[in-house]
Design a protein around this motif. Structure first.
Motif, PDB file in Angstrom:
ATOM      1  N   PHE A 172       0.859  -1.186   0.000  1.00 41.17           N
ATOM      2  CA  PHE A 172       0.000   0.000   0.000  1.00 41.17           C
ATOM      3  C   PHE A 172       0.896   1.238   0.000  1.00 41.17           C
ATOM      4  O   PHE A 172       1.831   1.338   0.812  1.00 41.17           O
ATOM      5  CB  PHE A 172      -0.906   0.006   1.236  1.00 41.17           C
ATOM      6  N   TYR A 173       0.619   2.181  -0.890  1.00 34.14           N
ATOM      7  CA  TYR A 173       1.487   3.337  -1.076  1.00 34.14           C
ATOM      8  C   TYR A 173       0.667   4.629  -1.108  1.00 34.14           C
ATOM      9  O   TYR A 173      -0.515   4.625  -1.459  1.00 34.14           O
ATOM     10  CB  TYR A 173       2.261   3.210  -2.396  1.00 34.14           C
ATOM     11  N   CYS A 174       1.323   5.732  -0.767  1.00 33.23           N
ATOM     12  CA  CYS A 174       0.683   7.044  -0.880  1.00 33.23           C
ATOM     13  C   CYS A 174       1.765   8.121  -0.879  1.00 33.23           C
ATOM     14  O   CYS A 174       2.936   7.844  -0.600  1.00 33.23           O
ATOM     15  CB  CYS A 174      -0.313   7.284   0.249  1.00 33.23           C
ATOM     16  N   ARG A 175       1.366   9.320  -1.204  1.00 26.47           N
ATOM     17  CA  ARG A 175       2.280  10.443  -1.119  1.00 26.47           C
ATOM     18  C   ARG A 175       2.437  10.853   0.343  1.00 26.47           C
ATOM     19  O   ARG A 175       1.560  10.639   1.161  1.00 26.47           O
ATOM     20  CB  ARG A 175       1.742  11.622  -1.933  1.00 26.47           C
ATOM     21  N   GLU A 176       3.594  11.422   0.651  1.00 24.09           N
ATOM     22  CA  GLU A 176       3.806  11.944   2.003  1.00 24.09           C
ATOM     23  C   GLU A 176       2.813  13.066   2.297  1.00 24.09           C
ATOM     24  O   GLU A 176       2.290  13.687   1.363  1.00 24.09           O
ATOM     25  CB  GLU A 176       5.239  12.457   2.138  1.00 24.09           C
ATOM     26  N   ILE A 249       8.534   2.075  -7.442  1.00 20.30           N
ATOM     27  CA  ILE A 249       7.468   2.994  -7.034  1.00 20.30           C
ATOM     28  C   ILE A 249       8.014   4.088  -6.128  1.00 20.30           C
ATOM     29  O   ILE A 249       7.665   5.264  -6.267  1.00 20.30           O
ATOM     30  CB  ILE A 249       6.342   2.215  -6.326  1.00 20.30           C
ATOM     31  N   LEU A 250       8.917   3.719  -5.213  1.00 22.99           N
ATOM     32  CA  LEU A 250       9.449   4.695  -4.260  1.00 22.99           C
ATOM     33  C   LEU A 250      10.371   5.706  -4.916  1.00 22.99           C
ATOM     34  O   LEU A 250      10.733   6.717  -4.293  1.00 22.99           O
ATOM     35  CB  LEU A 250      10.175   3.964  -3.122  1.00 22.99           C
ATOM     36  N   GLN A 251      10.775   5.451  -6.153  1.00 17.12           N
ATOM     37  CA  GLN A 251      11.586   6.428  -6.876  1.00 17.12           C
ATOM     38  C   GLN A 251      10.776   7.680  -7.212  1.00 17.12           C
ATOM     39  O   GLN A 251      11.333   8.737  -7.481  1.00 17.12           O
ATOM     40  CB  GLN A 251      12.142   5.809  -8.161  1.00 17.12           C
TER      41      GLN A 251
END
Length: 315
Positions: A172-176, A249-251
């Motif tokens: 699960f990912y999102c912007r800071e 993705i984290l790039q």
């Protein structure tokens, strides 16, 4: 006794397959009157009605059902013959692949590139659509193979086979900034971008949220995995993606991973018609070992691919 007119039989077969005279006429580039006239001549030849009315719909009669069973076997075999003859006689083999829009395009490309030789002997054509639409295309001999997120039900799709290539966890990912609550409770802090209900992951994710007792707000549902991620990169919503692509993705700063659900698995399958089992690309893909690709090694050079010793069979 006069011979059977196979054009008449073909028009009847198409009408039953398509569900109406109008749809059959469109597929055959004929007028509905022409198709109806040809079917009537076939009925005269067979001495009985092939269709009966059920409201506004046509339904095959008992005779029609019997005739269709034989016609379906005949014309399916003829399409199979054309498929085999066509891919054997070309200087390069055409390989038409359908890719379910729920799949990661990066992973699909790596799977295909690992089995396509560099000598130009196989010409790749890729098409993208939903799992259901691709299955229909495959059943109609318009595709050689499908890459999808779920297997085929052979009981409903006779002649189609599937093989599982691998699976991976879901992140699960999102912007800071980072949500304040721990995972998975933090999923209720922001709206979710999730796979559509028609995708295997979409159904699996909804069940998982229910089991966790979570009721997050849904910002959007996406059949296309790439589109869902694009929304996530430019929005404050939380999106999901295969964990094997975590580093990639984290790039995209400032995207962060907020958690991983090991109970959720994105699965990858190859689906093909039994008639295509000897197609070089299908055969090579089924014999390949993709363990390293799905274990997190983002490098398809580690995929074990058998040497293409079978190409001589098609020369």
């Amino acid at each position: 006794m006069s011979h059977l007119n196979y054009n008449h039989l073909y028009y009847f077969w198409m009408t039953q397959k398509k569900g109406s005279v109008t749809k059959a006429a469109e597929a055959l580039f004929l007028t509905p009157q022409t198709v109806t006239g040809q079917i009537r001549q076939l009925e005269q030849r067979l001495g009985g009605k092939l269709f009966k009315r059920k409201g506004r719909q046509l339904e095959a009669s008992e005779l029609g059902q019997l005739v269709f069973q034989y016609a379906d076997r005949m014309f399916s075999l003829s399409y199979e013959m054309l498929d085999i003859v066509n891919y054997r006689k070309e200087d390069h083999l055409v390989f038409e692949v359908g890719i379910a829009d729920a799949l990661s395009k990066r992973l699909a490309s790596r799977v295909l590139l690992s089995v396509i030789p560099n000598d130009g002997s196989i010409h790749l054509r890729c098409y993208e659509s939903t799992h259901e639409m691709l299955l229909e295309q495959l059943s109609q001999h318009k595709l050689d193979m499908i890459l999808s997120d779920c297997p085929v039900d052979s009981a409903q799709h006779a002649g189609l086979l599937s093989k599982k290539l691998g699976e991976c966890d879901i992140g699960f990912y999102c912007r800071e900034p980072l949500p304040s609550k721990p995972f998975p409770a933090c999923l209720e802090e922001r709206r979710l971008l999730i796979p559509g209900r028609r995708t295997a992951m979409g159904r699996q994710l909804r069940h998982w949220l229910e089991v966790q007792g979570l009721k997050p707000q849904i910002l959007g549902e996406f059949d296309d995995a790439a589109l869902m991620k694009a929304f996530g990169f430019f929005n404050q919503g939380i999106f999901v993606a295969p964990a094997i692509y975590r580093e990639a993705i984290l790039q995209h700063q400032p995207v962060i991973e907020i958690g991983r659900a090991e109970e959720l698995k994105e699965e990858y399958y190859v689906i093909f018609a039994e008639r295509m089992i000897q197609h070089p690309a299908v055969k090579r893909l089924c014999e390949s070992d993709f363990t390293s690709l799905f274990s997190g090694l983002d490098d398809f050079s580690a995929v074990t691919v058998p040497p293409p010793t079978f190409d001589s069979e098609f020369s």
